[in-house]
Design a protein around this motif. Structure first.
Motif, PDB file in Angstrom:
ATOM      1  N   THR A 158       0.839  -1.199   0.000  1.00  0.00           N
ATOM      2  CA  THR A 158       0.000   0.000   0.000  1.00  0.00           C
ATOM      3  C   THR A 158       0.874   1.250   0.000  1.00  0.00           C
ATOM      4  O   THR A 158       0.605   2.216  -0.726  1.00  0.00           O
ATOM      5  CB  THR A 158      -0.922   0.009   1.241  1.00  0.00           C
ATOM      6  OG1 THR A 158      -1.697  -1.187   1.224  1.00  0.00           O
ATOM      7  CG2 THR A 158      -1.846   1.213   1.239  1.00  0.00           C
ATOM      8  N   ALA A 159       1.933   1.205   0.812  1.00  0.00           N
ATOM      9  CA  ALA A 159       2.843   2.350   0.852  1.00  0.00           C
ATOM     10  C   ALA A 159       3.459   2.567  -0.528  1.00  0.00           C
ATOM     11  O   ALA A 159       3.489   3.691  -1.046  1.00  0.00           O
ATOM     12  CB  ALA A 159       3.927   2.122   1.901  1.00  0.00           C
ATOM     13  N   LEU A 160       3.919   1.468  -1.148  1.00  0.00           N
ATOM     14  CA  LEU A 160       4.549   1.584  -2.468  1.00  0.00           C
ATOM     15  C   LEU A 160       3.582   2.172  -3.493  1.00  0.00           C
ATOM     16  O   LEU A 160       3.928   3.069  -4.256  1.00  0.00           O
ATOM     17  CB  LEU A 160       5.049   0.207  -2.936  1.00  0.00           C
ATOM     18  CG  LEU A 160       6.351  -0.277  -2.301  1.00  0.00           C
ATOM     19  CD1 LEU A 160       6.622  -1.736  -2.666  1.00  0.00           C
ATOM     20  CD2 LEU A 160       7.519   0.595  -2.745  1.00  0.00           C
ATOM     21  N   THR A 161       2.350   1.647  -3.499  1.00  0.00           N
ATOM     22  CA  THR A 161       1.355   2.119  -4.451  1.00  0.00           C
ATOM     23  C   THR A 161       1.103   3.613  -4.261  1.00  0.00           C
ATOM     24  O   THR A 161       1.028   4.380  -5.231  1.00  0.00           O
ATOM     25  CB  THR A 161       0.035   1.337  -4.268  1.00  0.00           C
ATOM     26  OG1 THR A 161       0.352  -0.052  -4.239  1.00  0.00           O
ATOM     27  CG2 THR A 161      -0.933   1.603  -5.395  1.00  0.00           C
ATOM     28  N   GLY A 162       0.992   4.013  -2.996  1.00  0.00           N
ATOM     29  CA  GLY A 162       0.757   5.427  -2.690  1.00  0.00           C
ATOM     30  C   GLY A 162       1.882   6.313  -3.210  1.00  0.00           C
ATOM     31  O   GLY A 162       1.635   7.349  -3.842  1.00  0.00           O
ATOM     32  N   PHE A 163       3.117   5.879  -2.971  1.00  0.00           N
ATOM     33  CA  PHE A 163       4.248   6.704  -3.401  1.00  0.00           C
ATOM     34  C   PHE A 163       4.372   6.742  -4.917  1.00  0.00           C
ATOM     35  O   PHE A 163       4.764   7.758  -5.491  1.00  0.00           O
ATOM     36  CB  PHE A 163       5.539   6.225  -2.753  1.00  0.00           C
ATOM     37  CG  PHE A 163       5.652   6.638  -1.309  1.00  0.00           C
ATOM     38  CD1 PHE A 163       5.705   7.994  -0.978  1.00  0.00           C
ATOM     39  CD2 PHE A 163       5.680   5.699  -0.294  1.00  0.00           C
ATOM     40  CE1 PHE A 163       5.789   8.398   0.359  1.00  0.00           C
ATOM     41  CE2 PHE A 163       5.761   6.093   1.035  1.00  0.00           C
ATOM     42  CZ  PHE A 163       5.823   7.445   1.371  1.00  0.00           C
ATOM     43  N   MET A 182       9.461  -6.129   2.227  1.00  0.00           N
ATOM     44  CA  MET A 182       8.771  -7.236   1.557  1.00  0.00           C
ATOM     45  C   MET A 182       9.742  -8.367   1.268  1.00  0.00           C
ATOM     46  O   MET A 182       9.412  -9.541   1.383  1.00  0.00           O
ATOM     47  CB  MET A 182       8.122  -6.756   0.253  1.00  0.00           C
ATOM     48  CG  MET A 182       6.978  -5.788   0.493  1.00  0.00           C
ATOM     49  SD  MET A 182       6.195  -5.257  -1.039  1.00  0.00           S
ATOM     50  CE  MET A 182       5.239  -6.704  -1.445  1.00  0.00           C
ATOM     51  N   ASN A 183      10.947  -7.980   0.893  1.00  0.00           N
ATOM     52  CA  ASN A 183      11.966  -8.972   0.575  1.00  0.00           C
ATOM     53  C   ASN A 183      12.307  -9.818   1.808  1.00  0.00           C
ATOM     54  O   ASN A 183      12.367 -11.053   1.735  1.00  0.00           O
ATOM     55  CB  ASN A 183      13.205  -8.230   0.057  1.00  0.00           C
ATOM     56  CG  ASN A 183      14.151  -9.160  -0.661  1.00  0.00           C
ATOM     57  OD1 ASN A 183      13.800 -10.302  -0.966  1.00  0.00           O
ATOM     58  ND2 ASN A 183      15.357  -8.699  -0.918  1.00  0.00           N
ATOM     59  N   ARG A 184      12.502  -9.169   2.950  1.00  0.00           N
ATOM     60  CA  ARG A 184      12.815  -9.901   4.186  1.00  0.00           C
ATOM     61  C   ARG A 184      11.672 -10.832   4.569  1.00  0.00           C
ATOM     62  O   ARG A 184      11.874 -11.958   5.007  1.00  0.00           O
ATOM     63  CB  ARG A 184      13.065  -8.912   5.335  1.00  0.00           C
ATOM     64  CG  ARG A 184      14.454  -8.304   5.336  1.00  0.00           C
ATOM     65  CD  ARG A 184      14.733  -7.619   6.672  1.00  0.00           C
ATOM     66  NE  ARG A 184      13.806  -6.530   6.953  1.00  0.00           N
ATOM     67  CZ  ARG A 184      13.916  -5.302   6.457  1.00  0.00           C
ATOM     68  NH1 ARG A 184      14.914  -4.989   5.668  1.00  0.00           N
ATOM     69  NH2 ARG A 184      13.028  -4.367   6.766  1.00  0.00           N
ATOM     70  N   LEU A 185      10.456 -10.316   4.372  1.00  0.00           N
ATOM     71  CA  LEU A 185       9.288 -11.118   4.733  1.00  0.00           C
ATOM     72  C   LEU A 185       9.225 -12.388   3.884  1.00  0.00           C
ATOM     73  O   LEU A 185       9.020 -13.494   4.399  1.00  0.00           O
ATOM     74  CB  LEU A 185       8.019 -10.279   4.556  1.00  0.00           C
ATOM     75  CG  LEU A 185       6.714 -10.949   4.950  1.00  0.00           C
ATOM     76  CD1 LEU A 185       6.744 -11.371   6.419  1.00  0.00           C
ATOM     77  CD2 LEU A 185       5.541 -10.005   4.708  1.00  0.00           C
ATOM     78  N   VAL A 186       9.422 -12.228   2.576  1.00  0.00           N
ATOM     79  CA  VAL A 186       9.364 -13.393   1.691  1.00  0.00           C
ATOM     80  C   VAL A 186      10.505 -14.371   2.021  1.00  0.00           C
ATOM     81  O   VAL A 186      10.300 -15.588   2.060  1.00  0.00           O
ATOM     82  CB  VAL A 186       9.402 -12.955   0.211  1.00  0.00           C
ATOM     83  CG1 VAL A 186       9.547 -14.152  -0.712  1.00  0.00           C
ATOM     84  CG2 VAL A 186       8.132 -12.177  -0.127  1.00  0.00           C
ATOM     85  N   MET A 218      10.527   4.064  -0.494  1.00  0.00           N
ATOM     86  CA  MET A 218      10.080   2.942  -1.323  1.00  0.00           C
ATOM     87  C   MET A 218      11.092   1.800  -1.281  1.00  0.00           C
ATOM     88  O   MET A 218      10.718   0.626  -1.215  1.00  0.00           O
ATOM     89  CB  MET A 218       9.839   3.406  -2.763  1.00  0.00           C
ATOM     90  CG  MET A 218       8.621   4.320  -2.872  1.00  0.00           C
ATOM     91  SD  MET A 218       8.517   5.122  -4.480  1.00  0.00           S
ATOM     92  CE  MET A 218       7.910   3.763  -5.490  1.00  0.00           C
ATOM     93  N   ALA A 219      12.380   2.170  -1.294  1.00  0.00           N
ATOM     94  CA  ALA A 219      13.419   1.131  -1.230  1.00  0.00           C
ATOM     95  C   ALA A 219      13.306   0.384   0.099  1.00  0.00           C
ATOM     96  O   ALA A 219      13.454  -0.850   0.156  1.00  0.00           O
ATOM     97  CB  ALA A 219      14.795   1.761  -1.378  1.00  0.00           C
ATOM     98  N   GLU A 220      13.017   1.117   1.165  1.00  0.00           N
ATOM     99  CA  GLU A 220      12.899   0.492   2.467  1.00  0.00           C
ATOM    100  C   GLU A 220      11.692  -0.455   2.523  1.00  0.00           C
ATOM    101  O   GLU A 220      11.779  -1.567   3.059  1.00  0.00           O
ATOM    102  CB  GLU A 220      12.736   1.598   3.515  1.00  0.00           C
ATOM    103  CG  GLU A 220      13.209   1.215   4.882  1.00  0.00           C
ATOM    104  CD  GLU A 220      13.301   2.456   5.752  1.00  0.00           C
ATOM    105  OE1 GLU A 220      12.452   2.594   6.639  1.00  0.00           O
ATOM    106  OE2 GLU A 220      14.199   3.290   5.502  1.00  0.00           O
ATOM    107  N   GLU A 221      10.584  -0.020   1.937  1.00  0.00           N
ATOM    108  CA  GLU A 221       9.384  -0.863   1.928  1.00  0.00           C
ATOM    109  C   GLU A 221       9.608  -2.121   1.077  1.00  0.00           C
ATOM    110  O   GLU A 221       9.156  -3.211   1.427  1.00  0.00           O
ATOM    111  CB  GLU A 221       8.167  -0.084   1.414  1.00  0.00           C
ATOM    112  CG  GLU A 221       7.730   1.077   2.312  1.00  0.00           C
ATOM    113  CD  GLU A 221       7.280   0.642   3.705  1.00  0.00           C
ATOM    114  OE1 GLU A 221       6.810  -0.493   3.862  1.00  0.00           O
ATOM    115  OE2 GLU A 221       7.409   1.448   4.647  1.00  0.00           O
TER     116      GLU A 221
END
Ligand code: ADP
Length: 269
Positions: free
Chosen positions: A51-56, A85-89, A78-81
């Motif tokens: 959601t954050a990425l889409t917003g930005f 996601m990468n860490r989560l996956v 955006m890079a942080e978000e």
């Protein structure tokens, strides 16, 4: 004889200030409900950064199009978000791999002090970032050997040490100790123990029994800030179960936390 293991609080003992949660390996099956909770949690955890990425992206396309400073700032976020996601996956895959291997007996002969030395090297920079000193106390009487999965045991020590660095005191100490135990009743034989101890704020005892649940966090904001996925201790629990070990968590508010993993010692010879 093989069982599906899950967290079960075998005992919750209080000695005034310290509560211990023995995270045990009793079988427990509520698979259906657990699976749908899990899917709901994963979806939520992925949707937040998405959601954050889409917003930005929208902002960069519109209002911020001609504002170089805003663009730079948003791209950093955006890079942080994306990193989140990468860490989560990565952690989800790790958890799923560990679960798949639950029934496979590990066969490496692992010296825990060697594992700890390696992890300390890897996490040196993370510790330095928070001015944390890693104090390693190897067992000096004998090598602490277990028959296990070297990569998974490395992950256990890594996750516990990472947490101690993240949630322990900035400028404090993280002490990693190994011990050889002559006789562990639960194993009907000798054991070895690794403790990771920090001198941070500690954990309110009411949380101890739930810490190894997937996505359970004491302070979601703090975990997020520290780049946590909420899966680290769930992964630890599954690995410890695969090794027929025990995880013990001791903590009290203001007194730091100690996470101890006890494993059956490798058979002599
Ligand atoms: P996370 O990715 O959030 O760190 P974990 O599964 O590793 O997830 O840990 C779950 C929660 O347990 C953390 O969010 C934190 O609230 C708590 N926790 C874990 N280790 C410690 C510690 N050493 N001191 C205080 N709290 C801790």
């Amino acid at each position: 004889q093989e069982q599906i293991f899950d967290v079960h609080i075998a005992a919750l003992e209080s000695d005034h200030s310290v509560l211990m949660a023995f995270v045990d390996t009793a079988p427990q099956e509520e698979a259906g409900q657990m699976r749908s909770d899990f899917v709901a949690n994963v979806s939520h955890e992925l949707r937040t950064p998405l959601t954050a990425l889409t917003g930005f992206i929208e902002t960069l396309r519109g209002p911020a199009r001609d504002d170089a400073a805003a663009r730079a700032r948003f791209l950093n976020i955006m890079a942080e978000e994306a990193g989140r996601m990468n860490r989560l996956v990565t952690d989800l895959l790790s958890l799923s791999r560990v679960e798949d291997m639950a029934r496979m007996r590990p066969t490496d002969l692992v010296d825990l002090d060697q594992v700890i030395a390696m992890v300390a090297t890897t996490l040196g920079p993370a510790a330095a970032d928070r001015q944390v000193e890693l104090v390693i106390q190897p067992c000096d009487e004998q090598p602490v050997l277990v028959t296990g999965d070297r990569d998974q045991l490395t992950q256990v020590v890594t996750n516990l040490t990472e947490n101690a660095i993240k949630y322990g005191r900035e400028g404090g100490n993280v002490r990693i100790t190994t011990r050889a135990l002559e006789q562990v009743p639960a194993f009907k034989g000798p054991g070895v123990e690794v403790s990771v101890e920090d001198d941070g704020d500690g954990i309110d005892p009411k949380h101890l029994g739930r810490l190894t649940e997937r996505f359970y966090r004491v302070d979601t904001h703090r975990s997020r800030e520290m780049g946590g996925t909420g899966l680290g201790l769930a992964i630890v629990k599954h690995i410890v179960n695969r090794h027929r070990g025990r995880l013990r968590i001791e903590s009290a508010m203001g007194q730091g936390s100690t996470f101890t993993v006890t494993l059956p010692a490798a058979a002599a010879g």
